[in-house]
Design a protein around this motif. Structure first.
Motif, PDB file in Angstrom:
ATOM      1  N   GLY A 162       4.163  -1.147   9.994  1.00 29.92           N
ATOM      2  CA  GLY A 162       3.302  -2.407   9.480  1.00 29.92           C
ATOM      3  C   GLY A 162       1.836  -2.280   8.906  1.00 29.92           C
ATOM      4  N   THR A 163       1.512  -1.074   8.512  1.00 31.82           N
ATOM      5  CA  THR A 163       0.097  -1.075   7.854  1.00 31.82           C
ATOM      6  C   THR A 163      -0.002  -1.908   6.787  1.00 31.82           C
ATOM      7  OG1 THR A 163       0.898   1.152   8.234  1.00 31.82           O
ATOM      8  CG2 THR A 163      -1.506   0.587   7.145  1.00 31.82           C
ATOM      9  N   CYS A 164       0.790  -2.401   5.886  1.00 30.66           N
ATOM     10  CA  CYS A 164       0.267  -3.160   4.952  1.00 30.66           C
ATOM     11  C   CYS A 164       0.790  -4.676   5.136  1.00 30.66           C
ATOM     12  CB  CYS A 164       0.934  -2.696   3.745  1.00 30.66           C
ATOM     13  SG  CYS A 164       0.086  -0.946   3.070  1.00 30.66           S
ATOM     14  N   ARG A 165       1.511  -4.708   6.041  1.00 34.14           N
ATOM     15  CA  ARG A 165       2.165  -6.404   6.280  1.00 34.14           C
ATOM     16  C   ARG A 165       1.368  -7.352   6.170  1.00 34.14           C
ATOM     17  NH1 ARG A 165       5.553  -9.094  10.494  1.00 34.14           N
ATOM     18  NH2 ARG A 165       7.693  -8.442   9.451  1.00 34.14           N
ATOM     19  N   CYS A 200       3.590  -2.543  -0.449  1.00 32.92           N
ATOM     20  CA  CYS A 200       2.871  -1.349   0.444  1.00 32.92           C
ATOM     21  C   CYS A 200       2.250  -0.105  -0.247  1.00 32.92           C
ATOM     22  CB  CYS A 200       3.965  -0.974   1.225  1.00 32.92           C
ATOM     23  SG  CYS A 200       3.897   0.443   2.463  1.00 32.92           S
ATOM     24  N   ALA A 201       1.141   0.263   0.353  1.00 34.14           N
ATOM     25  CA  ALA A 201       0.097   1.237  -0.332  1.00 34.14           C
ATOM     26  C   ALA A 201       0.657   2.599   0.453  1.00 34.14           C
ATOM     27  CB  ALA A 201      -1.270   0.842  -0.330  1.00 34.14           C
ATOM     28  N   CYS A 202       1.176   2.655   1.454  1.00 31.11           N
ATOM     29  CA  CYS A 202       1.394   3.924   2.271  1.00 31.11           C
ATOM     30  C   CYS A 202       2.133   5.162   1.458  1.00 31.11           C
ATOM     31  CB  CYS A 202       2.125   3.548   3.414  1.00 31.11           C
ATOM     32  SG  CYS A 202       1.402   2.349   4.479  1.00 31.11           S
ATOM     33  N   GLY A 225      11.961  -1.492  10.979  1.00 32.81           N
ATOM     34  CA  GLY A 225      10.871  -2.347  10.680  1.00 32.81           C
ATOM     35  C   GLY A 225      11.081  -2.633   9.387  1.00 32.81           C
ATOM     36  N   ASP A 226       9.989  -3.265   8.472  1.00 35.21           N
ATOM     37  CA  ASP A 226       9.849  -3.616   7.328  1.00 35.21           C
ATOM     38  C   ASP A 226      10.468  -2.518   6.359  1.00 35.21           C
ATOM     39  OD1 ASP A 226       8.798  -5.897   8.372  1.00 35.21           O
ATOM     40  OD2 ASP A 226       7.132  -5.561   7.785  1.00 35.21           O
TER      41      ASP A 226
END
Ligand code: GLU
Length: 290
Positions: free
Chosen positions: A122-125, A107-109, A165-166
């Protein structure tokens, strides 16, 4: 007729898992006491695991202080303590298993890119945005409601995907996240019963889901009350709770005992304290009777 000794005793392996960010205080003593009593009431083992994985928060020497405090108060653990900082290869192996099954993803967030509340969006999911590198690693939480029974709070349920969430299992600073290491260690150490502070009740559903994906039988749980200060905040090392007074063990033990909902014990020595406490605990929460 089978003799008492021929009857197989149920296996009980409990643990106390302090983070050595400082000495134990009256709040953390409650979890230590409850987990100790529950294990001993069921003729079980009580293991000590030093959760020193979050290295920036570790206070040098706090592990030794905690062990000294436990001993002085009459709580002797079984076997050798375990230090999480010495088990990085075990966490890596569990991570590799999840990665091979695509159950974790990079995940890059950054914190600024995430909403301040609510689940991870879930941006990088489904892959990193172009040109971005992974910072942290997240567990891919499946859909569904997680249900379990807490021995103190009763039936619980949580929709982990909707609520958190994840979640992160390897942090952007490269450290393993608490949710990951606690599940791996409880599994590896064959823990059957978790007794800990109520602040972790909310983590249990996440841990159960992760455990299932690692093929670990998640232990039974009991989340005991927290001590709060006058403003209602949890007593913690972060808000500078005073260390316990181990020069006067009996009042210190009685304070924790009362926080667990029992009447103070009018005893003159620690051996009597533990003997009576054990009987009362067993009467309330069950014992195999030896
Ligand atoms: N290390 C955690 C703490 O001190 C407890 C972890 C657990 O019992 O699962 O709050």
């Amino acid at each position: 007729m089978a003799s008492a000794s021929a009857r197989s005793k149920p296996v009980y392996r409990g643990r106390f898992a302090p983070s050595p960010s400082g000495p134990l205080h009256n709040g953390s003593l409650i979890a230590a006491m409850a987990s100790f009593l529950d294990a001993r009431a069921q003729q079980g083992q009580w293991l000590l695991r030093i959760e020193d994985i979050d290295t920036p928060r570790v206070a040098p020497g706090a592990d030794k202080t905690i062990m000294h405090q436990l001993r002085v108060l009459g709580m002797q653990w079984d076997g050798e303590p375990v230090w999480q900082s010495q088990r990085l290869d075990v966490y890596q192996a569990a991570f590799d298993t999840l990665l091979a099954r695509d159950e974790v993803y990079g995940c890059a967030c950054t914190r600024q890119e995430l909403p301040s509340e609510g689940p991870y969006p879930g941006t990088c999911r489904h892959g990193l945005p172009p040109g971005r590198q992974p910072r942290a690693w997240r567990f891919r939480v499946p859909q569904g409601v997680e249900r379990f029974h807490d021995r103190w709070h009763g039936p619980q349920q949580q929709d982990v995907a909707a609520e958190t969430g994840d979640f992160i299992i390897k942090r952007a600073d490269g450290l393993w996240a608490y949710q990951m290491v606690v599940v791996v260690d409880d599994g590896e150490q064959g823990i059957t019963h978790i007794v800990r502070g109520a602040d972790l009740l909310d983590s249990t559903a996440r841990q159960r889901v992760l455990a299932r994906h690692l093929g670990i039988d998640y232990p039974s749980v009991m989340h005991v009350p927290l001590l709060c200060d006058a403003t209602g905040r949890k007593l913690s090392k972060q808000n500078h709770a005073a260390a316990m007074d181990i020069t006067r063990p009996l009042p210190t033990l009685n304070k924790a005992w009362q926080a667990l909902g029992f009447e103070a014990l009018a005893v003159n020595d620690m051996a009597s304290f533990w003997q009576i406490a054990l009987e009362r605990w067993a009467a309330r929460y069950g014992s195999t009777g030896g």
